[in-house]
Design a protein around this motif. Structure first.
Motif, PDB file in Angstrom:
ATOM      1  N   GLN A  95       0.833  -1.209   0.000  1.00  0.00           N
ATOM      2  CA  GLN A  95       0.000   0.000   0.000  1.00  0.00           C
ATOM      3  C   GLN A  95       0.864   1.255   0.000  1.00  0.00           C
ATOM      4  O   GLN A  95       0.546   2.233  -0.674  1.00  0.00           O
ATOM      5  N   LEU A  96       1.964   1.215   0.770  1.00  0.00           N
ATOM      6  CA  LEU A  96       2.878   2.358   0.818  1.00  0.00           C
ATOM      7  C   LEU A  96       3.395   2.680  -0.575  1.00  0.00           C
ATOM      8  O   LEU A  96       3.320   3.830  -1.028  1.00  0.00           O
ATOM      9  N   LEU A  97       3.899   1.675  -1.265  1.00  0.00           N
ATOM     10  CA  LEU A  97       4.444   1.897  -2.607  1.00  0.00           C
ATOM     11  C   LEU A  97       3.367   2.391  -3.565  1.00  0.00           C
ATOM     12  O   LEU A  97       3.609   3.276  -4.386  1.00  0.00           O
ATOM     13  N   GLN A  98       2.171   1.858  -3.451  1.00  0.00           N
ATOM     14  CA  GLN A  98       1.063   2.290  -4.306  1.00  0.00           C
ATOM     15  C   GLN A  98       0.718   3.761  -4.061  1.00  0.00           C
ATOM     16  O   GLN A  98       0.548   4.526  -5.000  1.00  0.00           O
ATOM     17  N   GLU A  99       0.655   4.158  -2.788  1.00  0.00           N
ATOM     18  CA  GLU A  99       0.329   5.548  -2.453  1.00  0.00           C
ATOM     19  C   GLU A  99       1.439   6.505  -2.910  1.00  0.00           C
ATOM     20  O   GLU A  99       1.175   7.552  -3.482  1.00  0.00           O
ATOM     21  N   VAL A 100       2.677   6.132  -2.642  1.00  0.00           N
ATOM     22  CA  VAL A 100       3.818   6.991  -2.963  1.00  0.00           C
ATOM     23  C   VAL A 100       3.926   7.212  -4.471  1.00  0.00           C
ATOM     24  O   VAL A 100       4.274   8.299  -4.929  1.00  0.00           O
ATOM     25  N   LEU A 101       3.639   6.189  -5.247  1.00  0.00           N
ATOM     26  CA  LEU A 101       3.776   6.285  -6.707  1.00  0.00           C
ATOM     27  C   LEU A 101       2.558   6.903  -7.390  1.00  0.00           C
ATOM     28  O   LEU A 101       2.578   7.130  -8.589  1.00  0.00           O
ATOM     29  N   SER A 102       1.516   7.193  -6.623  1.00  0.00           N
ATOM     30  CA  SER A 102       0.321   7.797  -7.214  1.00  0.00           C
ATOM     31  C   SER A 102       0.600   9.250  -7.593  1.00  0.00           C
ATOM     32  O   SER A 102       1.622   9.817  -7.216  1.00  0.00           O
ATOM     33  N   GLU A 103      -0.312   9.845  -8.312  1.00  0.00           N
ATOM     34  CA  GLU A 103      -0.132  11.226  -8.782  1.00  0.00           C
ATOM     35  C   GLU A 103      -0.611  12.250  -7.766  1.00  0.00           C
ATOM     36  O   GLU A 103      -0.736  13.417  -8.079  1.00  0.00           O
ATOM     37  N   GLN A 104      -0.880  11.816  -6.570  1.00  0.00           N
ATOM     38  CA  GLN A 104      -1.351  12.743  -5.541  1.00  0.00           C
ATOM     39  C   GLN A 104      -0.233  13.046  -4.558  1.00  0.00           C
ATOM     40  O   GLN A 104       0.832  12.452  -4.618  1.00  0.00           O
ATOM     41  N   ILE A 105      -0.506  13.962  -3.664  1.00  0.00           N
ATOM     42  CA  ILE A 105       0.441  14.276  -2.604  1.00  0.00           C
ATOM     43  C   ILE A 105       0.147  13.331  -1.446  1.00  0.00           C
ATOM     44  O   ILE A 105      -0.990  13.224  -0.995  1.00  0.00           O
ATOM     45  N   THR A 106       1.181  12.631  -1.005  1.00  0.00           N
ATOM     46  CA  THR A 106       1.025  11.647   0.050  1.00  0.00           C
ATOM     47  C   THR A 106       1.962  11.980   1.204  1.00  0.00           C
ATOM     48  O   THR A 106       3.149  12.226   0.997  1.00  0.00           O
ATOM     49  N   VAL A 107       1.404  11.991   2.415  1.00  0.00           N
ATOM     50  CA  VAL A 107       2.157  12.279   3.629  1.00  0.00           C
ATOM     51  C   VAL A 107       2.270  10.974   4.413  1.00  0.00           C
ATOM     52  O   VAL A 107       1.256  10.380   4.776  1.00  0.00           O
ATOM     53  N   ILE A 108       3.501  10.525   4.659  1.00  0.00           N
ATOM     54  CA  ILE A 108       3.718   9.266   5.349  1.00  0.00           C
ATOM     55  C   ILE A 108       4.533   9.513   6.619  1.00  0.00           C
ATOM     56  O   ILE A 108       5.564  10.183   6.585  1.00  0.00           O
ATOM     57  N   CYS A 109       4.050   8.939   7.713  1.00  0.00           N
ATOM     58  CA  CYS A 109       4.774   8.981   8.979  1.00  0.00           C
ATOM     59  C   CYS A 109       5.418   7.622   9.196  1.00  0.00           C
ATOM     60  O   CYS A 109       4.731   6.599   9.240  1.00  0.00           O
ATOM     61  N   PHE A 110       6.738   7.598   9.309  1.00  0.00           N
ATOM     62  CA  PHE A 110       7.490   6.381   9.579  1.00  0.00           C
ATOM     63  C   PHE A 110       7.765   6.333  11.075  1.00  0.00           C
ATOM     64  O   PHE A 110       8.202   7.329  11.656  1.00  0.00           O
ATOM     65  N   PHE A 111       7.515   5.177  11.703  1.00  0.00           N
ATOM     66  CA  PHE A 111       7.621   5.064  13.149  1.00  0.00           C
ATOM     67  C   PHE A 111       8.094   3.672  13.545  1.00  0.00           C
ATOM     68  O   PHE A 111       8.218   2.783  12.703  1.00  0.00           O
ATOM     69  N   THR A 112       8.339   3.501  14.841  1.00  0.00           N
ATOM     70  CA  THR A 112       8.514   2.184  15.435  1.00  0.00           C
ATOM     71  C   THR A 112       7.568   2.112  16.632  1.00  0.00           C
ATOM     72  O   THR A 112       7.292   3.139  17.266  1.00  0.00           O
ATOM     73  N   PRO A 113       7.058   0.940  16.939  1.00  0.00           N
ATOM     74  CA  PRO A 113       6.031   0.807  17.981  1.00  0.00           C
ATOM     75  C   PRO A 113       6.459   1.250  19.381  1.00  0.00           C
ATOM     76  O   PRO A 113       5.646   1.767  20.135  1.00  0.00           O
ATOM     77  N   MET A 114       7.714   1.067  19.739  1.00  0.00           N
ATOM     78  CA  MET A 114       8.157   1.374  21.098  1.00  0.00           C
ATOM     79  C   MET A 114       8.675   2.806  21.259  1.00  0.00           C
ATOM     80  O   MET A 114       9.153   3.177  22.322  1.00  0.00           O
ATOM     81  N   CYS A 115       8.564   3.609  20.238  1.00  0.00           N
ATOM     82  CA  CYS A 115       9.071   4.986  20.253  1.00  0.00           C
ATOM     83  C   CYS A 115       8.024   5.930  20.843  1.00  0.00           C
ATOM     84  O   CYS A 115       6.968   6.147  20.250  1.00  0.00           O
ATOM     85  N   GLY A 116       8.330   6.502  21.996  1.00  0.00           N
ATOM     86  CA  GLY A 116       7.400   7.436  22.635  1.00  0.00           C
ATOM     87  C   GLY A 116       7.205   8.712  21.833  1.00  0.00           C
ATOM     88  O   GLY A 116       6.087   9.228  21.728  1.00  0.00           O
ATOM     89  N   THR A 117       8.268   9.228  21.255  1.00  0.00           N
ATOM     90  CA  THR A 117       8.169  10.440  20.435  1.00  0.00           C
ATOM     91  C   THR A 117       7.289  10.177  19.211  1.00  0.00           C
ATOM     92  O   THR A 117       6.557  11.058  18.766  1.00  0.00           O
TER      93      THR A 117
END
Length: 109
Positions: free
Chosen positions: A8-30
């Motif tokens: 889904q990430l690759l599909q969204e990123v390659l689309s012709e729209q503006i896509t905002v993605i937040c990259f995280f890890t589960p144990m990260c409080g910030t």
């Protein structure tokens, strides 16, 4: 905010729209704080596509996109990285950042 799979990430990123993605890890409080800030801000920009993904599941993409730490916010347009942000700062900061990509030109208060 919708948690994406790698496909889904690759599909969204390659689309012709503006896509905002937040990259995280589960144990990260910030990361948890950053996600809350994004939840608030994304409501003001319904025309932008928002998503999030655990970097543990996309390690090769994290290397390719040079994600140095989490949380990391990346804005993509037509498959290209427009912005990469590590310091989310505040809801107001995110509002002004996303306002630059608002194509509807509707005033927000």
């Amino acid at each position: 905010m919708k948690e994406l799979t790698k496909q889904q990430l690759l599909q969204e990123v390659l689309s012709e729209q503006i896509t905002v993605i937040c990259f995280f890890t589960p144990m990260c409080g910030t990361c948890q704080v950053a996600k809350r800030m994004l939840e608030i801000t994304k409501e003001l920009f319904p025309q932008l596509t928002f998503g999030m993904i655990d970097v543990n599941y996309i390690q090769e993409l994290a290397v390719e996109w040079e994600i140095e730490s989490v949380p990391c916010l990346m804005i993509f347009r037509n498959g290209k990285v427009e912005e990469k942000i590590y310091a989310f700062r505040s809801v107001e900061y995110l509002y002004h950042l996303f306002k630059q990509y608002d194509t509807t030109n509707t005033p927000h208060s």
